[in-house]
Design an enzyme around this catalytic site. Structure first.
Site, PDB file in Angstrom:
ATOM      1  N   ASP A 417       0.874  -1.162   0.000  1.00  0.00           N
ATOM      2  CA  ASP A 417       0.000   0.000   0.000  1.00  0.00           C
ATOM      3  C   ASP A 417       0.919   1.223   0.000  1.00  0.00           C
ATOM      4  O   ASP A 417       1.910   1.256   0.730  1.00  0.00           O
ATOM      5  CB  ASP A 417      -0.884   0.001   1.245  1.00  0.00           C
ATOM      6  CG  ASP A 417      -1.750   1.232   1.322  1.00  0.00           C
ATOM      7  OD1 ASP A 417      -2.607   1.408   0.450  1.00  0.00           O
ATOM      8  OD2 ASP A 417      -1.539   2.033   2.256  1.00  0.00           O
ATOM      9  N   ASP A 616      -0.641  -0.355   6.595  1.00  0.00           N
ATOM     10  CA  ASP A 616      -0.586   0.204   7.948  1.00  0.00           C
ATOM     11  C   ASP A 616      -1.890   0.844   8.402  1.00  0.00           C
ATOM     12  O   ASP A 616      -2.012   1.239   9.552  1.00  0.00           O
ATOM     13  CB  ASP A 616       0.537   1.241   8.052  1.00  0.00           C
ATOM     14  CG  ASP A 616       0.191   2.543   7.329  1.00  0.00           C
ATOM     15  OD1 ASP A 616      -0.580   2.490   6.342  1.00  0.00           O
ATOM     16  OD2 ASP A 616       0.682   3.597   7.753  1.00  0.00           O
TER      17      ASP A 616
END
Length: 723
Positions: A417, A616
């Site tokens: 990501d 995250d």
């Protein structure tokens, strides 16, 4: 003994080889309500997943019926490993065995002539008695316990072999015969005792990482009550208490700074040596080191809820688990001992009947019993896992389970990501282009205009401008959603900051050269904010979510490991590809909505890829759970960390490479250990049965096979990050 939800840890005593672990596991799996049982020989822990019907007492009784003991002292595996008992026990027995073994070696060199002396014959008998029955008592005792339960293990093999040699020699001595093999029993027990001592030391070292974690925590805390300080044991500190930490002291609890400023060394948690500045409102973690100023911290987590305790638990859980290869080794060990006893009996019978040499048959049978002990098989996997996961914890990589360790090595594709993983997740000013004004004037006027803006881009400009001094107060502030802001400076000049459309609405002329430079900046994935006043656009400020320092290195290293790297982002295609080019990433999934991340992972899995997802944020949690391996940045949200299989204690993306490299190295070590353990037994048993292997050499070889397996595993403690 420790319980948590439906997971129970039993600390089993009396296991001496992989077949013992397999027997305990079978006993536990037969208990009603038990869904799964994993018994780790190296750690002595049985992890049982069971329903309410299987009580702790029922499980403990099942272990005891199988012939083993359960210690119920409330200790965790980490605490147990901090108590070095075994090495000292074996060292004492070794100290007695060495002089006796030395004497027997001298007798062997003197040869048959020495045995013609009645005094020397009786002396060898006297010397062998304490070795056989005191030094060898652990083997005899365990063998007797196994026999009472109609089972056998490696101690049974040792006891059978040495007692056979000892008793046969005693019969020869009392009957006046010359075939004495006291030295065989003495030297076998001495070699195996030496092996057990070295093995215990090595296993003790394999658990050093988790012991080091346990010992990191502070033992006392300076609690502040009504302004007065009082030193108390750490166990007495509760959530909400105020704790004062002076320079050079360990922070005793997880908490929030309420007063003071300091730099805190968090290297024990993150592996990074540079201290982190802390001020009121910042979070601190227990066991980190306060470097400079005095801090007052309000405790938010203590005891088992602290970050350090959670790290220890994660490492414990990973070390207690069992790899697929180890389950195979356990099945082999479970049937190995009875088969070996049968082979030894056949060996003796064959020599006695076919070769008419029962004495040679006796030695060959003893050699078979001694050489075949499957201890190395039982140690092959757990010692490697202990060393590998322990080293990972030291490097800031927490592997939650043995299954995760196996998944890592099979990964073919790593999805990152973008925001907060490859980038810092915070907008930063990267370029300033000025026409008709200075760079500083552009920054300070734009920063002043953005003083009341809550937009991340405006905040980035404001921070950069404020770094060079206090910003001028403004009036008549106005913000237009999606376009920018305007505000009046103290000298009455109206400053505009935002998109080109806002400049046009304000009647500001755009210089062609400035527009061209802004277009080039946007092609690199940056967001451009134009700044103008007095009818003219005077400059442009480029803002971007900048890459983390280790991002490019992480991508390059993963490629060198043969992995495909994919970047996942909600950015538009142009911006996404610009960032990907700077990272060396060829495959980009852009304009992906948070709820669509799971589907992108599934698409890769359907294409045959084994996927690791690195993220995250809260919106990454479903994708982390869907991936074959979820890797969460420790700087991310609790939800993401909980959903992941591996947690990186920092936001450094190079730790992903560390995790992959360490997992591969650990698995390779397991394969090496099992190969040599299997190869050793496969080659040695036939050689012993054919009379090609002296029982004394068999004892030495068996002892050092276990030591070599553990020593090979310990090489993982020297593992460094991939470079």
């Amino acid at each position: 003994m420790r319980t948590e939800q439906n997971a129970v840890d039993l600390h089993v005593e009396g296991m001496t080889c992989g077949s013992c672990a397999a027997r305990v596991q079978r006993a536990l799996e037969k208990v009603d309500g038990v869904e799964k049982a994993d018994v780790n020989f190296a750690t002595g822990v049985a992890r049982v997943t069971a329903g309410a019907a299987a009580s702790l007492d029922t499980l403990a009784d099942a272990v005891r019926v199988a012939g083993y003991d359960v210690r119920d002292d409330g200790a965790t595996a980490a605490a147990d490993s901090a108590v070095p008992g075994d090495p000292y026990r074996w060292r004492l027995r070794l100290a007695v065995a060495i002089p006796a073994a030395t004497f027997m070696v001298v007798m062997m060199f003197l040869g048959r002539r020495a045995m013609e002396s009645d005094a020397l014959r009786w002396l060898t008998f006297a010397v062998s008695i304490p070795i056989q029955f005191w030094v060898g008592w652990p083997f005899l005792h365990e063998a007797a316990r196994r026999a009472r339960h109609l089972t056998a293990n490696m101690d049974s093999l040792i006891a059978l072999g040495t007692l056979t040699a000892f008793l046969y020699s005693m019969v020869q001595l009392f009957s006046g015969g010359m075939e004495l093999y006291f030295e065989t029993a003495v030297l076998i027990i001495s070699f195996i005792t030496l092996g057990r001592y070295l093995e215990a030391r090595a296993k003790d070292r394999a658990g050093a990482a988790i012991r080091a974690l346990v010992e990191l925590g502070a033992k006392d805390a300076r609690v502040v009550v009504n302004g007065a300080e009082r030193m108390v044991p750490i166990e007495e500190v509760g959530v909400g208490d105020l704790v004062r930490i002076r320079p050079g002291e360990k922070i005793p609890v997880d908490g929030e700074v309420v007063d003071g400023a300091s730099a805190v060394d968090e290297s024990m948690l993150t592996g990074e040596s540079i201290p982190i500045d802390k001020a009121p409102g910042d979070q601190v973690v227990g066991a980190t080191l306060n470097s400079s100023g005095v801090l007052t911290v309000r405790a938010t987590a203590v005891g088992a809820d602290s970050a350090l305790a959670q790290i220890v638990k994660l490492v414990e859980d990973a070390q207690t688990g069992k790899a697929a290869l180890q389950r195979l080794a356990d099945r082999v060990s479970a049937v190995f001992v009875p088969v070996v006893i049968g082979v030894a009996l056949i060996t003796f019978a064959s020599w006695a009947t076919l070769a008419d040499d029962p004495e040679r048959g006796l030695l060959a049978a003893v050699a078979v019993l001694i050489i075949a002990c499957p201890c190395a098989l039982g140690l092959a996997t757990p010692t490697a896992i202990m060393a590998g996961t322990g080293r990972g914890a030291e490097l800031g990589v927490l592997i939650k389970s043995t299954e995760s360790l196996e998944h890592i090595r099979r990964i073919t594709t790593v999805i990152f990501d973008k925001t907060g993983t490859l980038t810092r997740g915070e907008m930063t000013v990267t370029d300033v282009v000025a026409i008709g004004a200075s760079d500083e004037q552009i920054l300070r006027r734009a920063g002043a205009a953005e003083a009341h803006s809550e937009h991340p881009i405006g905040a980035a400009i404001r921070r950069r401008a404020a770094a060079s001094g206090e910003l001028s107060p403004v009036s008549d502030f106005s913000a237009t959603a999606g376009l920018g802001v305007r505000a009046s400076m103290p000298d009455g000049v109206m400053v505009w900051a935002g998109r080109s459309k806002l400049m046009a609405e304000g009647g500001l002329r755009m210089p062609e050269r400035l527009a061209d430079e802004a277009a080039l900046l946007e092609k690199t994935g940056k967001t451009v904010v134009f700044v103008g006043w007095a009818g003219e656009v005077r400059g442009a400020i480029a803002v971007a979510d900048v890459l983390k320092d280790g991002a490019r290195r992480a991508v390059d290293d993963l490629a060198r490991l043969g992995l495909s790297v994919v970047m996942l982002t909600g950015d538009n295609e142009q911006t996404a590809h610009a960032i990907a080019r700077s990272l060396g990433i060829r495959r980009v999934l852009s304009e992906v909505l948070p709820e669509d991340k799971v589907e992108e992972v599934r698409a890769l899995q359907r294409a045959g890829e084994v996927v690791a997802m690195v993220g995250d944020g809260v919106n990454d949690a479903p994708a982390l759970a869907q991936a074959d391996l979820g890797i969460a940045m420790g700087t991310g949200t609790d939800v993401a960390i909980e959903a992941a299989d591996v947690t990186l204690m920092t936001g450094d993306p190079t730790r992903v490479v560390t995790a992959v490299s360490l997992a591969r190295r650990t698995y390779r070590t397991i394969v090496q250990n099992l190969f040599w353990a299997f190869a050793y037994n496969t080659a040695a048993i036939p050689a012993a049965a054919l009379g090609l292997l002296n029982p004394i050499l068999a004892g030495a070889a068996m002892a050092f096979s276990s030591v070599s397996v553990v020593t090979n595993s310990l090489r993982l403690r020297r593992f460094e990050r991939f470079s």
